[in-house]
Design a protein around this motif. Structure first.
Motif, mmCIF file in Angstrom:
data_model
loop_
_atom_site.group_PDB
_atom_site.id
_atom_site.type_symbol
_atom_site.label_atom_id
_atom_site.label_comp_id
_atom_site.label_asym_id
_atom_site.label_seq_id
_atom_site.Cartn_x
_atom_site.Cartn_y
_atom_site.Cartn_z
ATOM 1 N N THR A 134 0.361 1.367 -6.971
ATOM 2 C CA THR A 134 1.324 2.415 -7.303
ATOM 3 C C THR A 134 0.633 3.761 -7.489
ATOM 4 O O THR A 134 1.108 4.789 -6.978
ATOM 5 N N GLU A 135 -0.470 3.745 -8.196
ATOM 6 C CA GLU A 135 -1.199 4.990 -8.407
ATOM 7 C C GLU A 135 -1.804 5.494 -7.104
ATOM 8 O O GLU A 135 -1.809 6.696 -6.821
ATOM 9 N N SER A 146 3.063 9.158 -1.060
ATOM 10 C CA SER A 146 4.529 9.078 -1.062
ATOM 11 C C SER A 146 5.151 10.435 -1.360
ATOM 12 O O SER A 146 6.121 10.857 -0.714
ATOM 13 N N LYS A 147 4.585 11.119 -2.343
ATOM 14 C CA LYS A 147 5.079 12.446 -2.703
ATOM 15 C C LYS A 147 4.897 13.426 -1.553
ATOM 16 O O LYS A 147 5.768 14.245 -1.247
ATOM 17 N N HIS A 204 1.058 6.912 -4.854
ATOM 18 C CA HIS A 204 1.901 7.952 -5.445
ATOM 19 C C HIS A 204 1.758 9.288 -4.705
ATOM 20 O O HIS A 204 2.757 9.905 -4.314
ATOM 21 N N TYR A 210 5.166 0.190 0.048
ATOM 22 C CA TYR A 210 5.072 -0.554 -1.204
ATOM 23 C C TYR A 210 5.331 -2.051 -0.982
ATOM 24 O O TYR A 210 4.677 -2.906 -1.584
ATOM 25 N N THR A 252 -0.339 -1.912 -10.345
ATOM 26 C CA THR A 252 -0.603 -0.607 -10.976
ATOM 27 C C THR A 252 -1.559 0.214 -10.121
ATOM 28 O O THR A 252 -1.353 1.430 -9.926
#
Length: 430
Positions: A381-382, A388-389, A385, A344, A378
């Protein structure tokens, strides 16, 4: 990089060898740790030396070489032959090392199962290494979780309650021999922590306590901490006291016997002496009516203690096993978090660079800068996501090290070795 622990305890060595392996001063400990760190194979080290064990807790780049070099240095220090040390030593690495130190911290590997002193002794050993710069992030993380495990065992079982120290075991043995302790005098030699525990148990068992020490001021200060009367006698009266008092317990830090045949008078009554010091305070003495017990001679009470605590110990061992697995999951999660954070951070750097470039070239207006930046963030981040998960879920799998290593090489800096030392929240708790 691996965890490596070399262990000598009542389980694999007799008291004569433990005396030779014991480290009597901070200077000896510091000198020894420096010597094993100088080989460039051992990277971090903590040395625990108590009356019943010597634990050399390290992080090593090579288990075989590290163990050999440490045992060679220990042979030089102790005068014990290397081959005998190698034969007697319990050597643990990685998973087994973690399980072992968690068991030690939780007092499951002690002579007296559940004794309350060991976790404090381990904390002291860790603090010492920290203060000297002998350990950093990896050992700190291990110690943090070991203390957490010990606290969990203590809260989930009754192993930490009652009289469960070597000192209390010696007093229990004395009480079992004497039967009616009312008015019976007991001499305590030494004014340290073990003597404090000994006095506490002697008083609760009905003995009249007399305390002596080379440091008479320290002895008087210790005596004053008890509500019940504790007499303090000059150390120069030791020989006379040994000829008058039936029960004696000694726990000094002297590097040699302080009680020998020369300063042991004859007596026309039975005497019971308990030597809970390592190295031993009492030499081999053969006199009529004199009974000498070392820590190894307390095994009968220890065995009874173990049988009474067997069920609790099962629960404790299950906690140790569970938390050993949790430790590695935790370590992996700690490796994942910086990777995700760096992804990030690097994305934000790219956004900033590109937005400023676009403004400079006139592709976007200055007044639209904040909105464009928010839009880009944004999108990033999307976009990140799901990866990262996925990374966080991979931390629980066997392929974690390979995946994290690959991503670190692609996106992040080399290693976390130079990062701020991990702080142990359990260190300040007794």
């Amino acid at each position: 990089m691996s965890y490596l622990i070399i262990s000598f305890s009542h389980k694999n060595t007799d008291i004569e060898m433990r005396e030779k392996l014991a480290f009597g001063s901070d200077e000896d400990k510091d000198r020894f740790i420096r010597s094993i760190l100088s080989n460039n194979v051992t990277k971090e080290a903590v040395l625990l030396s108590t009356c019943n064990r010597v634990e050399i807790i390290t992080r090593s780049i090579n288990i075989k070489s590290g163990a050999k070099l440490i045992l060679e240095e220990l042979a030089k220090y102790s005068g014990v032959d290397y081959a005998l040390l190698y034969k007697r030593a319990d050597i643990y690495d990685n998973d087994s090392a973690v399980h072992h130190i968690f068991s030690v911290a939780s007092a499951l590997d002690s002579l007296v199962i559940g004794e309350t002193q060991i976790v404090g002794q381990l904390k002291d050993a860790f603090r010492f290494s920290q203060s000297k710069g002998h350990c950093s992030q990896k050992i700190t993380r291990l110690m943090h979780f070991a203390f957490k495990c010990a606290a969990t065992v203590r809260n989930a079982t009754s192993l930490g309650t009652g009289s469960v120290s070597v000192a209390s075991t010696a007093v229990a043995k004395a009480k079992d021999i004497i039967k009616d302790t009312c008015g019976v005098k007991a001499l305590v030699i030494g004014a340290g922590e073990m003597s404090e525990l000994t006095i506490k148990h002697l008083l609760s068992s009905g003995f009249d306590v007399i305390l002596t020490s080379r440091d008479i001021k320290k002895a008087q200060n210790l005596a004053n901490t008890f509500e019940q009367n504790v007499d303090v006698a000059p150390y120069e009266n030791l020989t006379s006291l040994l000829g008058q008092i039936p029960v004696m317990i000694t726990a000094t830090s002297a590097p040699y016997p302080i009680i020998t045949s020369d300063n042991t008078p004859d007596a026309n009554f039975n005497r019971y002496w308990f030597d809970i010091a390592v190295p031993r305070d009492i030499d081999d003495i053969d006199k009529s009516g004199l009974n000498i017990y070392s820590v190894d001679d307390l095994q009968d009470i220890v065995n009874e203690n173990m049988s009474l605590r067997a069920e609790q110990a099962k629960t404790a061992y299950s906690i140790v096993s569970k938390m050993s697995l949790e430790f590695y999951d935790w370590l992996k999660s700690l490796d994942i978090e910086p990777v995700v954070k760096t992804l990030y951070t690097k994305a934000d750097d790219v956004i900033e660079k590109k937005v400023q470039h676009a403004i400079k070239k006139g592709f976007i207006k200055q007044e639209d800068e904040e909105n464009i930046r928010k839009l880009c963030q944004t999108v990033i981040t999307e976009y990140l996501h799901a990866p990262s998960k996925k990374l966080k879920s991979i931390s629980k799998n066997m392929e974690c090290d390979i995946v994290v290593g690959t991503i670190q090489n692609m996106f992040t800096s080399n290693s976390d070795e130079d990062s701020e030392q991990y702080k142990c929240e359990h260190l300040s708790k007794k």
